[in-house]
Each structure stands twice: as structure tokens, then as C-alpha cells.
Design a protein around this motif. Structure first.
Motif, PDB file in Angstrom:
ATOM      1  N   ALA A  15       0.914  -1.104   0.108  1.00  0.00           N
ATOM      2  CA  ALA A  15      -0.005   0.244   0.043  1.00  0.00           C
ATOM      3  C   ALA A  15       0.862   1.358   0.062  1.00  0.00           C
ATOM      4  CB  ALA A  15      -1.147  -0.100   1.361  1.00  0.00           C
ATOM      5  N   ASN A  16       2.102   1.137   0.634  1.00  0.00           N
ATOM      6  CA  ASN A  16       3.007   2.396   0.892  1.00  0.00           C
ATOM      7  C   ASN A  16       3.468   2.605  -0.647  1.00  0.00           C
ATOM      8  OD1 ASN A  16       4.413   4.430   2.044  1.00  0.00           O
ATOM      9  ND2 ASN A  16       5.901   3.001   2.479  1.00  0.00           N
ATOM     10  N   GLU A  17       4.064   1.651  -1.331  1.00  0.00           N
ATOM     11  CA  GLU A  17       4.481   1.572  -2.720  1.00  0.00           C
ATOM     12  C   GLU A  17       3.323   2.230  -3.642  1.00  0.00           C
ATOM     13  OE1 GLU A  17       5.965  -1.905  -3.874  1.00  0.00           O
ATOM     14  OE2 GLU A  17       7.541  -2.166  -2.200  1.00  0.00           O
ATOM     15  N   ARG A  18       2.088   1.734  -3.572  1.00  0.00           N
ATOM     16  CA  ARG A  18       1.173   2.153  -4.232  1.00  0.00           C
ATOM     17  C   ARG A  18       0.883   3.858  -3.917  1.00  0.00           C
ATOM     18  NH1 ARG A  18      -1.415  -2.363  -2.877  1.00  0.00           N
ATOM     19  NH2 ARG A  18      -2.815  -1.454  -1.315  1.00  0.00           N
ATOM     20  N   THR A  19       0.801   4.074  -2.718  1.00  0.00           N
ATOM     21  CA  THR A  19       0.673   5.670  -2.468  1.00  0.00           C
ATOM     22  C   THR A  19       1.885   6.362  -3.067  1.00  0.00           C
ATOM     23  OG1 THR A  19      -0.503   4.855  -0.480  1.00  0.00           O
ATOM     24  CG2 THR A  19       0.445   7.146  -0.520  1.00  0.00           C
ATOM     25  N   LEU A  20       3.134   6.031  -3.052  1.00  0.00           N
ATOM     26  CA  LEU A  20       4.107   6.647  -3.599  1.00  0.00           C
ATOM     27  C   LEU A  20       4.072   6.909  -4.935  1.00  0.00           C
ATOM     28  CD1 LEU A  20       6.971   7.754  -3.692  1.00  0.00           C
ATOM     29  CD2 LEU A  20       7.929   5.364  -3.850  1.00  0.00           C
ATOM     30  N   LEU A  21       3.560   5.706  -5.680  1.00  0.00           N
ATOM     31  CA  LEU A  21       3.206   5.826  -7.172  1.00  0.00           C
ATOM     32  C   LEU A  21       2.253   7.078  -7.324  1.00  0.00           C
ATOM     33  CD1 LEU A  21       3.628   2.077  -8.219  1.00  0.00           C
ATOM     34  CD2 LEU A  21       5.297   4.131  -8.692  1.00  0.00           C
ATOM     35  N   ALA A  22       1.285   7.057  -6.645  1.00  0.00           N
ATOM     36  CA  ALA A  22       0.175   8.145  -6.801  1.00  0.00           C
ATOM     37  C   ALA A  22       0.913   9.321  -6.624  1.00  0.00           C
ATOM     38  CB  ALA A  22      -0.871   7.734  -5.833  1.00  0.00           C
ATOM     39  N   VAL A  24       3.792  10.155  -7.061  1.00  0.00           N
ATOM     40  CA  VAL A  24       4.735  10.415  -8.302  1.00  0.00           C
ATOM     41  C   VAL A  24       3.688  11.091  -9.658  1.00  0.00           C
ATOM     42  CG1 VAL A  24       6.258   9.475  -9.999  1.00  0.00           C
ATOM     43  CG2 VAL A  24       6.521   9.058  -7.529  1.00  0.00           C
ATOM     44  N   ARG A  25       2.894  10.200  -9.659  1.00  0.00           N
ATOM     45  CA  ARG A  25       1.715  10.505 -10.888  1.00  0.00           C
ATOM     46  C   ARG A  25       1.193  11.847 -10.883  1.00  0.00           C
ATOM     47  NH1 ARG A  25      -1.272   6.004 -10.323  1.00  0.00           N
ATOM     48  NH2 ARG A  25      -2.494   7.132  -8.985  1.00  0.00           N
ATOM     49  N   THR A  26       1.051  12.048  -9.736  1.00  0.00           N
ATOM     50  CA  THR A  26       0.121  13.566  -9.470  1.00  0.00           C
ATOM     51  C   THR A  26       1.168  14.603  -9.829  1.00  0.00           C
ATOM     52  OG1 THR A  26      -1.600  12.646  -8.053  1.00  0.00           O
ATOM     53  CG2 THR A  26      -1.167  14.891  -7.706  1.00  0.00           C
ATOM     54  N   GLY A  27       2.475  14.493  -9.020  1.00  0.00           N
ATOM     55  CA  GLY A  27       3.581  15.351  -9.054  1.00  0.00           C
ATOM     56  C   GLY A  27       3.840  15.673 -10.636  1.00  0.00           C
ATOM     57  N   LEU A  28       4.077  14.605 -11.250  1.00  0.00           N
ATOM     58  CA  LEU A  28       4.416  14.517 -12.749  1.00  0.00           C
ATOM     59  C   LEU A  28       3.188  15.370 -13.547  1.00  0.00           C
ATOM     60  CD1 LEU A  28       6.452  11.506 -13.407  1.00  0.00           C
ATOM     61  CD2 LEU A  28       7.344  13.694 -13.098  1.00  0.00           C
ATOM     62  N   ALA A  29       2.116  15.107 -13.214  1.00  0.00           N
ATOM     63  CA  ALA A  29       0.976  15.522 -14.085  1.00  0.00           C
ATOM     64  C   ALA A  29       0.742  17.148 -13.863  1.00  0.00           C
ATOM     65  CB  ALA A  29      -0.147  15.070 -13.677  1.00  0.00           C
ATOM     66  N   ILE A  30       1.191  17.458 -12.660  1.00  0.00           N
ATOM     67  CA  ILE A  30       1.013  19.041 -12.038  1.00  0.00           C
ATOM     68  C   ILE A  30       2.246  19.692 -12.833  1.00  0.00           C
ATOM     69  CG2 ILE A  30       1.313  20.606 -10.347  1.00  0.00           C
ATOM     70  CD1 ILE A  30      -0.195  18.691  -8.615  1.00  0.00           C
ATOM     71  N   GLY A  57       4.421  20.561  -8.470  1.00  0.00           N
ATOM     72  CA  GLY A  57       4.419  19.491  -9.010  1.00  0.00           C
ATOM     73  C   GLY A  57       5.842  19.002  -8.200  1.00  0.00           C
ATOM     74  N   VAL A  58       6.907  19.470  -8.011  1.00  0.00           N
ATOM     75  CA  VAL A  58       8.060  19.005  -7.358  1.00  0.00           C
ATOM     76  C   VAL A  58       7.999  18.791  -5.902  1.00  0.00           C
ATOM     77  CG1 VAL A  58      10.388  20.042  -6.948  1.00  0.00           C
ATOM     78  CG2 VAL A  58       9.546  20.079  -9.104  1.00  0.00           C
ATOM     79  N   VAL A  59       7.256  19.754  -5.459  1.00  0.00           N
ATOM     80  CA  VAL A  59       6.896  19.858  -4.004  1.00  0.00           C
ATOM     81  C   VAL A  59       5.923  18.539  -3.756  1.00  0.00           C
ATOM     82  CG1 VAL A  59       5.585  20.481  -2.177  1.00  0.00           C
ATOM     83  CG2 VAL A  59       7.020  22.117  -3.596  1.00  0.00           C
ATOM     84  N   ALA A  60       5.057  18.256  -4.535  1.00  0.00           N
ATOM     85  CA  ALA A  60       4.116  16.917  -4.158  1.00  0.00           C
ATOM     86  C   ALA A  60       5.248  15.755  -4.467  1.00  0.00           C
ATOM     87  CB  ALA A  60       3.073  16.985  -5.570  1.00  0.00           C
ATOM     88  N   LEU A  61       6.071  15.458  -5.435  1.00  0.00           N
ATOM     89  CA  LEU A  61       7.028  14.557  -5.373  1.00  0.00           C
ATOM     90  C   LEU A  61       7.946  14.301  -4.277  1.00  0.00           C
ATOM     91  CD1 LEU A  61       8.586  15.043  -9.215  1.00  0.00           C
ATOM     92  CD2 LEU A  61       7.263  12.838  -8.289  1.00  0.00           C
ATOM     93  N   VAL A  62       8.253  15.486  -3.642  1.00  0.00           N
ATOM     94  CA  VAL A  62       9.297  15.471  -2.370  1.00  0.00           C
ATOM     95  C   VAL A  62       8.160  14.951  -1.355  1.00  0.00           C
ATOM     96  CG1 VAL A  62      10.351  17.048  -0.802  1.00  0.00           C
ATOM     97  CG2 VAL A  62      10.825  17.123  -3.203  1.00  0.00           C
ATOM     98  N   ILE A  63       7.112  15.445  -1.167  1.00  0.00           N
ATOM     99  CA  ILE A  63       6.185  15.000   0.123  1.00  0.00           C
ATOM    100  C   ILE A  63       6.008  13.483  -0.072  1.00  0.00           C
ATOM    101  CG2 ILE A  63       3.917  15.325   0.725  1.00  0.00           C
ATOM    102  CD1 ILE A  63       3.881  18.286   0.317  1.00  0.00           C
ATOM    103  N   GLY A  64       5.698  13.046  -1.372  1.00  0.00           N
ATOM    104  CA  GLY A  64       5.332  11.811  -1.693  1.00  0.00           C
ATOM    105  C   GLY A  64       6.649  10.896  -1.138  1.00  0.00           C
ATOM    106  N   LEU A  65       7.952  11.332  -1.451  1.00  0.00           N
ATOM    107  CA  LEU A  65       9.078  10.504  -1.010  1.00  0.00           C
ATOM    108  C   LEU A  65       9.426  10.490   0.271  1.00  0.00           C
ATOM    109  CD1 LEU A  65      11.630  11.716  -4.062  1.00  0.00           C
ATOM    110  CD2 LEU A  65      10.603   9.406  -3.321  1.00  0.00           C
ATOM    111  N   VAL A  66       9.215  11.606   1.049  1.00  0.00           N
ATOM    112  CA  VAL A  66       9.376  11.784   2.604  1.00  0.00           C
ATOM    113  C   VAL A  66       8.170  10.920   3.169  1.00  0.00           C
ATOM    114  CG1 VAL A  66       8.976  13.237   4.504  1.00  0.00           C
ATOM    115  CG2 VAL A  66      10.405  14.094   2.535  1.00  0.00           C
ATOM    116  N   ARG A  67       7.198  10.864   2.827  1.00  0.00           N
ATOM    117  CA  ARG A  67       5.909   9.941   3.615  1.00  0.00           C
ATOM    118  C   ARG A  67       6.358   8.471   3.226  1.00  0.00           C
ATOM    119  NH1 ARG A  67       0.014  12.456   3.343  1.00  0.00           N
ATOM    120  NH2 ARG A  67       0.659  14.693   4.365  1.00  0.00           N
ATOM    121  N   PHE A  68       6.961   8.226   1.777  1.00  0.00           N
ATOM    122  CA  PHE A  68       7.106   6.782   1.628  1.00  0.00           C
ATOM    123  C   PHE A  68       8.326   6.322   2.687  1.00  0.00           C
ATOM    124  CE2 PHE A  68      10.036   3.898  -0.469  1.00  0.00           C
ATOM    125  CZ  PHE A  68       9.152   3.014  -0.746  1.00  0.00           C
ATOM    126  N   ARG A  69       9.527   7.150   2.690  1.00  0.00           N
ATOM    127  CA  ARG A  69      10.367   6.801   3.658  1.00  0.00           C
ATOM    128  C   ARG A  69      10.031   6.538   5.142  1.00  0.00           C
ATOM    129  NH1 ARG A  69      15.679   5.966   2.045  1.00  0.00           N
ATOM    130  NH2 ARG A  69      16.220   7.080   3.909  1.00  0.00           N
TER     131      ARG A  69
END
Length: 75
Positions: A15-22, A24-30, A57-69
Motif C-alpha cells: 500500500a505504501n508503494e502504491r501511495t508513492l506511485l500516486a 509521483v503520478r500526481t506530481g508529474l502531471a502537475i 509538482g516538485v513539492v508533491a514529489l518530495v512530499i510523497g518521497l518523504v512520506r514513503f521513507r
């Protein structure tokens, strides 16, 4: 056979990996929307909005990575 705790841990990791992918997908789209605005429109408002979206978009990517870690370290 795997125990119930092991299966729960595995579900949490997946579930954590799926959330990270979401994230990433959102950050890249933005960010892609922002880059498109910058590339195709010359008005100041479009440029400001494009840069804002690119940064968001970059901020969304960073937030996703921090939460994943953070969750990944727990399990």
C-alpha cells in the motif's frame, strides 16, 4: 505458511508503494501542466501560473518521497 503479522506487514508495504506511485503520478502531471503553460503561452499570468504549477509538482514529489521513507522505516 506466512503468519498473519507477516501478511499485514506485506500489505502495508505494498500500500505504501502504491501511495508513492500516486504521488509521483500526481506530481508529474502537475509539473507537466506547468511546463505546458510556460511553453505555449506568452502572457505573464500564464508564465506565473506555469512556474507555480511546476514548483507545486516538485513539492508533491518530495512530499510523497518523504512520506514513503517514513512509513518504509517503520516496517
Amino acid at each position: 505458511m506466512a503468519s498473519t503479522d507477516e501478511l499485514a506487514r506485506l500489505r502495508t508495504k505494498l500500500a505504501n508503494e502504491r501511495t508513492l506511485l500516486a504521488y509521483v503520478r500526481t506530481g508529474l502531471a502537475i509539473a507537466a501542466a506547468g511546463v505546458s503553460l510556460i511553453a505555449f503561452f506568452d502572457s505573464l499570468a500564464a508564465q506565473i501560473l506555469g512556474w507555480s504549477l511546476s514548483i507545486a509538482g516538485v513539492v508533491a514529489l518530495v512530499i510523497g518521497l518523504v512520506r514513503f521513507r517514513r512509513v518504509d522505516r517503520l516496517f
